[in-house]
Design an enzyme around this catalytic site. Structure first.
Site, PDB file in Angstrom:
ATOM      1  N   HIS A  36      65.538  57.281 -87.380  1.00  0.00           N
ATOM      2  CA  HIS A  36      66.964  57.134 -87.044  1.00  0.00           C
ATOM      3  C   HIS A  36      67.273  57.860 -85.742  1.00  0.00           C
ATOM      4  O   HIS A  36      67.889  58.925 -85.754  1.00  0.00           O
ATOM      5  CB  HIS A  36      67.834  57.697 -88.160  1.00  0.00           C
ATOM      6  CG  HIS A  36      67.568  57.112 -89.521  1.00  0.00           C
ATOM      7  ND1 HIS A  36      66.472  57.457 -90.273  1.00  0.00           N
ATOM      8  CD2 HIS A  36      68.246  56.191 -90.240  1.00  0.00           C
ATOM      9  CE1 HIS A  36      66.509  56.779 -91.420  1.00  0.00           C
ATOM     10  NE2 HIS A  36      67.566  56.007 -91.421  1.00  0.00           N
ATOM     11  N   HIS A  95      74.985  48.903 -97.401  1.00  0.00           N
ATOM     12  CA  HIS A  95      75.826  49.919 -96.764  1.00  0.00           C
ATOM     13  C   HIS A  95      76.088  49.570 -95.310  1.00  0.00           C
ATOM     14  O   HIS A  95      75.267  48.925 -94.661  1.00  0.00           O
ATOM     15  CB  HIS A  95      75.244  51.323 -96.887  1.00  0.00           C
ATOM     16  CG  HIS A  95      73.958  51.601 -96.137  1.00  0.00           C
ATOM     17  ND1 HIS A  95      72.784  50.914 -96.362  1.00  0.00           N
ATOM     18  CD2 HIS A  95      73.666  52.515 -95.181  1.00  0.00           C
ATOM     19  CE1 HIS A  95      71.827  51.408 -95.592  1.00  0.00           C
ATOM     20  NE2 HIS A  95      72.337  52.375 -94.843  1.00  0.00           N
ATOM     21  N   GLU A 107      68.120  47.502 -93.781  1.00  0.00           N
ATOM     22  CA  GLU A 107      66.957  48.341 -94.136  1.00  0.00           C
ATOM     23  C   GLU A 107      66.190  47.786 -95.339  1.00  0.00           C
ATOM     24  O   GLU A 107      65.012  48.098 -95.533  1.00  0.00           O
ATOM     25  CB  GLU A 107      67.419  49.766 -94.468  1.00  0.00           C
ATOM     26  CG  GLU A 107      67.902  50.551 -93.261  1.00  0.00           C
ATOM     27  CD  GLU A 107      68.421  51.933 -93.636  1.00  0.00           C
ATOM     28  OE1 GLU A 107      68.582  52.751 -92.730  1.00  0.00           O
ATOM     29  OE2 GLU A 107      68.684  52.212 -94.823  1.00  0.00           O
ATOM     30  N   HIS A 160      67.245  56.166 -98.776  1.00  0.00           N
ATOM     31  CA  HIS A 160      66.815  57.444 -98.192  1.00  0.00           C
ATOM     32  C   HIS A 160      67.990  58.202 -97.551  1.00  0.00           C
ATOM     33  O   HIS A 160      67.838  58.819 -96.509  1.00  0.00           O
ATOM     34  CB  HIS A 160      65.645  57.246 -97.220  1.00  0.00           C
ATOM     35  CG  HIS A 160      65.915  56.287 -96.087  1.00  0.00           C
ATOM     36  ND1 HIS A 160      64.979  55.409 -95.602  1.00  0.00           N
ATOM     37  CD2 HIS A 160      67.011  56.082 -95.328  1.00  0.00           C
ATOM     38  CE1 HIS A 160      65.490  54.708 -94.606  1.00  0.00           C
ATOM     39  NE2 HIS A 160      66.723  55.105 -94.417  1.00  0.00           N
TER      40      HIS A 160
END
Lengths: 279, 132
Positions: A59, A193, A240, A12
């Site tokens: 976030h 990531h 995530e 996302h």
């Protein structure tokens, strides 16, 4: 009876939304990724469920250190795109499905999953970017959405196994919803990531490929990954990926892989997407 | 202080109870920049705005300096510092590059990612990366 039809996993990355919002998708940096979206979007155009449960994380937008939940269900009639620091994205308002959302809350809590509940929650890129990836730029989103927000930022996050079991409990809840509707479920975030620290930019295609292969053939293998496995192998933000386990847990034991996309880089991430149908 | 098995991962800052407490007000300052009126107030006088939060002087200075790696060392989390780089209307790769070791420009960081990203080999543990 309600019927779960398919699942999707997708990263996302906010940059994907920004590229679309600012008309940059034809630029060389983006064009290969967006070409990869074409078959994914074609599948979505043919397979729009009445309701989609989107498993995502906030976030530091609508939740922060002062107040956060491990698992939270959105029961509102609608959810506004959030201002994350550069003004809200100009995308359609997300329409909820309070009836199924409340059924999920009631069913999950009685099934030993103590959900937090919100009726006042602006949704950030974690939810709206997957919608843009699936549905491009419509005037209104074609599916209603139940946001399921997972804490993946503040340690300790829920375990990979807990996320999978939550998915299984969601499936039991969907199967017991009396209305004759179709339901989809998306797991979002990842893949490997790391955004913060001296190691920023680390990615791990071998780990990502293993995770994607396991989703199809051996989903329990992904439930045995520890927090430190994710942090070490997939980067501190790669954790995530536990949200994909919620999606996978809701599907049948046997699934059919319809489409897979993998691309490095999208911003500082390895982008991944997969569509799975019950076999 | 309780050690964690992920403490062995090099160049990595996990938001846990230790950084939560150290960086609480710093992160809540960052979070405030979600609001347009706060962004305007911060832009008018950065130091005056920072004084409204009970942060340490060192944390305030690191914000003024846009010293992103220092901010992480002082308890900030990257999703929170994201609000600062967004406020500056810079792409996040500027921040990622500044945090990298050795530091990189936007172009250098972008180039590293286009070439396949930072390799995992050699970066799994402090022992492996030679920083232990």
């Amino acid at each position: 009876m309600a019927r779960l039809v398919a699942g999707m996993g997708t990263s996302h990355v906010p940059g994907v939304g920004a590229a679309m919002d600012n008309g940059k998708t034809d630029e060389p940096y983006w064009s290969e990724l967006f070409s990869g979206f074409a078959p994914l979007r074609a599948w979505h155009a043919e397979n729009v469920p009445d309701v989609t449960i989107i498993v995502f994380n906030d976030h530091a937008t609508s939740m922060a250190l002062n107040h956060y939940s491990t698992f939270m269900m959105g029961v509102a009639e609608s959810f506004q795109p959030a201002d994350e620091g550069w003004g809200p994205r100009k995308v359609p308002v997300v329409q909820g499905h309070p009836e199924l959302a409340w059924h999920l809350v009631e069913s999950l809590i009685l099934d030993e999953f103590d959900m937090a509940v919100t009726a006042d929650f602006d949704v950030d890129h974690g939810l709206t970017v997957p919608m843009s990836i699936a549905y491009d730029q419509p005037d209104a989103w074609p599916t209603r959405v139940i946001p399921l927000c997972v804490n993946v930022i503040q340690h300790p996050q829920p375990t990979a196994l807990r996320c999978y079991k939550l998915g299984q409990a969601i499936r039991r809840a969907i199967d017991s919803f009396p209305e004759d509707i179709t339901v989809g479920i998306w797991g979002t975030g990842g893949l490997s990531h790391q955004l913060g620290g001296e190691r920023a930019g680390v990615v791990n295609p071998d780990f990502d490929r293993m995770f994607l292969d396991n989703l199809v053939r051996d989903p329990m293998a992904n439930t045995r990954l520890t927090h430190t496995d994710f942090i070490r192998e997939a980067g501190s933000e790669g954790i995530e990926m536990i949200m994909w386990n919620v999606m996978r847990g809701a599907l049948d034991e046997k699934v059919r892989e319809v489409y897979r996309l993998y691309h490095i880089p999208v911003s500082a991430t390895a982008y991944g997407a997969i569509i799975l149908e019950n076999d | 202080m309780i050690s964690r098995d992920y403490d062995d991962v090099p160049g990595t800052y996990v938001l846990d109870s230790r950084s939560y407490r150290k960086g609480y007000h710093l992160n809540m300052f960052c979070m405030s920049l979600n609001k347009a009126e706060c962004r305007e107030e911060f832009a008018r006088d950065e130091m005056a705005y920072l004084q409204k939060f009970p942060m340490t002087d060192e944390q305030r200075q690191a914000v003024l300096d846009r010293d992103y790696i220092r901010l992480l060392q002082l308890g900030a989390n990257v999703y929170y510092t994201f609000k600062i780089v967004s406020h500056d209307r810079q792409p996040p790769q500027v921040m990622y590059g500044k945090m990298s070791s050795p530091p990189m420009s936007f172009e250098e960081f972008q180039e590293m990612m286009i070439n396949g990203g930072r390799p995992i080999d050699g970066n799994r543990s402090k022992k492996e990366s030679g920083n232990g």
